[in-house]
Motif scaffolding. Structure first.
Motif, mmCIF file in Angstrom:
data_model
loop_
_atom_site.group_PDB
_atom_site.id
_atom_site.type_symbol
_atom_site.label_atom_id
_atom_site.label_comp_id
_atom_site.label_asym_id
_atom_site.label_seq_id
_atom_site.Cartn_x
_atom_site.Cartn_y
_atom_site.Cartn_z
ATOM 1 N N ALA A 57 0.834 -1.210 0.000
ATOM 2 C CA ALA A 57 0.000 0.000 0.000
ATOM 3 C C ALA A 57 0.863 1.251 0.000
ATOM 4 O O ALA A 57 0.611 2.193 -0.766
ATOM 5 C CB ALA A 57 -0.942 -0.003 1.204
ATOM 6 N N ALA A 65 -2.167 7.537 6.300
ATOM 7 C CA ALA A 65 -2.317 6.444 7.267
ATOM 8 C C ALA A 65 -3.131 6.907 8.465
ATOM 9 O O ALA A 65 -3.993 6.176 8.956
ATOM 10 C CB ALA A 65 -0.948 5.939 7.715
ATOM 11 N N GLN A 70 -6.710 6.924 7.649
ATOM 12 C CA GLN A 70 -7.261 5.572 7.611
ATOM 13 C C GLN A 70 -7.440 4.982 9.002
ATOM 14 O O GLN A 70 -8.260 4.098 9.185
ATOM 15 C CB GLN A 70 -6.346 4.650 6.787
ATOM 16 N N HIS A 71 -6.666 5.461 9.952
ATOM 17 C CA HIS A 71 -6.722 4.931 11.317
ATOM 18 C C HIS A 71 -7.452 5.914 12.223
ATOM 19 O O HIS A 71 -6.873 6.520 13.110
ATOM 20 C CB HIS A 71 -5.310 4.649 11.841
ATOM 21 N N ALA A 83 -7.687 8.254 0.982
ATOM 22 C CA ALA A 83 -7.602 7.312 2.099
ATOM 23 C C ALA A 83 -8.809 6.369 2.117
ATOM 24 O O ALA A 83 -8.653 5.155 2.300
ATOM 25 C CB ALA A 83 -7.502 8.065 3.426
ATOM 26 N N THR A 100 -8.703 2.326 1.415
ATOM 27 C CA THR A 100 -9.269 1.424 2.409
ATOM 28 C C THR A 100 -10.299 0.502 1.765
ATOM 29 O O THR A 100 -10.307 -0.706 2.015
ATOM 30 C CB THR A 100 -9.912 2.214 3.567
ATOM 31 N N THR A 122 -4.484 -0.677 3.239
ATOM 32 C CA THR A 122 -4.403 0.118 4.452
ATOM 33 C C THR A 122 -2.948 0.383 4.770
ATOM 34 O O THR A 122 -2.164 -0.550 4.950
ATOM 35 C CB THR A 122 -5.084 -0.601 5.627
ATOM 36 N N ASN A 182 -0.083 -1.111 7.954
ATOM 37 C CA ASN A 182 -0.265 -2.511 8.334
ATOM 38 C C ASN A 182 0.993 -3.348 8.154
ATOM 39 O O ASN A 182 1.111 -4.400 8.746
ATOM 40 C CB ASN A 182 -1.391 -3.158 7.526
#
Length: 170
Positions: A28, A106, A109-110, A141, A145, A150, A153
């Motif tokens: 990713a 990131a 995404q989190h 993002a 996803t 992602t 990870n």
């Protein structure tokens, strides 16, 4: 809000470091860096979105991906008041700016942790409240996803590398 909550420091979200070898990144991350680098070369020349990047997104069944990358690159160019360090696609390590972009995406995404991430201060807010970088970064993002890509990870144990996706060679 309680006074203790207001004084609590925000959690920083930083995974990527300048000079980190691209080969150490997961697919990713490699994909996002490659897309940005290809698009950046076109944007510097005044061209639109990359057909090469679009073919890569088509292979991942993300038909609007190249437009999202182009929009993010354009927003970065407009927003950051200095030249960004985005090298050619064959450069073997992350630049400081690329590490910041990866941390930002990131973080989005989190659970929105990008708001406290390690990125250029001009990305945080504009006079009208939100930086022009936020919307295109959020769209990218979310699309990544949805495609199962992602960021962040690769360093987490137990997360399988997508077998159908070969690593990009640099």
């Amino acid at each position: 809000m309680k006074p203790a909550e207001a004084a609590a420091p925000a959690r920083s979200f930083s995974i990527y470091e300048p000079d980190q070898p691209i080969g150490e990144l997961g697919f990713a991350e490699q994909f996002v860096v490659w897309c940005l680098r290809v698009q950046w070369r076109l944007a510097e020349d005044g061209a639109g979105r990359s057909h090469l990047v679009q073919r890569a997104f088509d292979a991942l069944e993300l038909p609007g991906g190249a437009a999202m990358v182009a929009e993010l690159a354009a927003a970065l160019m407009r927003t950051v008041g200095r030249p960004l360090s985005i090298p050619c696609p064959h450069w073997r390590v992350l630049t400081n700016d690329e590490a910041r972009v990866l941390d930002f995406i990131a973080g989005l995404q989190h659970h929105g942790q990008a708001a406290q991430g390690r990125f250029d201060g001009s990305w945080r807010a504009a006079p009208c409240g939100a930086s022009p970088v936020w919307a295109p970064a959020q769209r990218l993002a979310l699309a990544l996803t949805a495609a199962g890509l992602t960021l962040g990870n690769a360093a987490q144990p137990g997360v399988a590398f997508p077998e159908a996706m070969p690593r990009l060679l640099h």
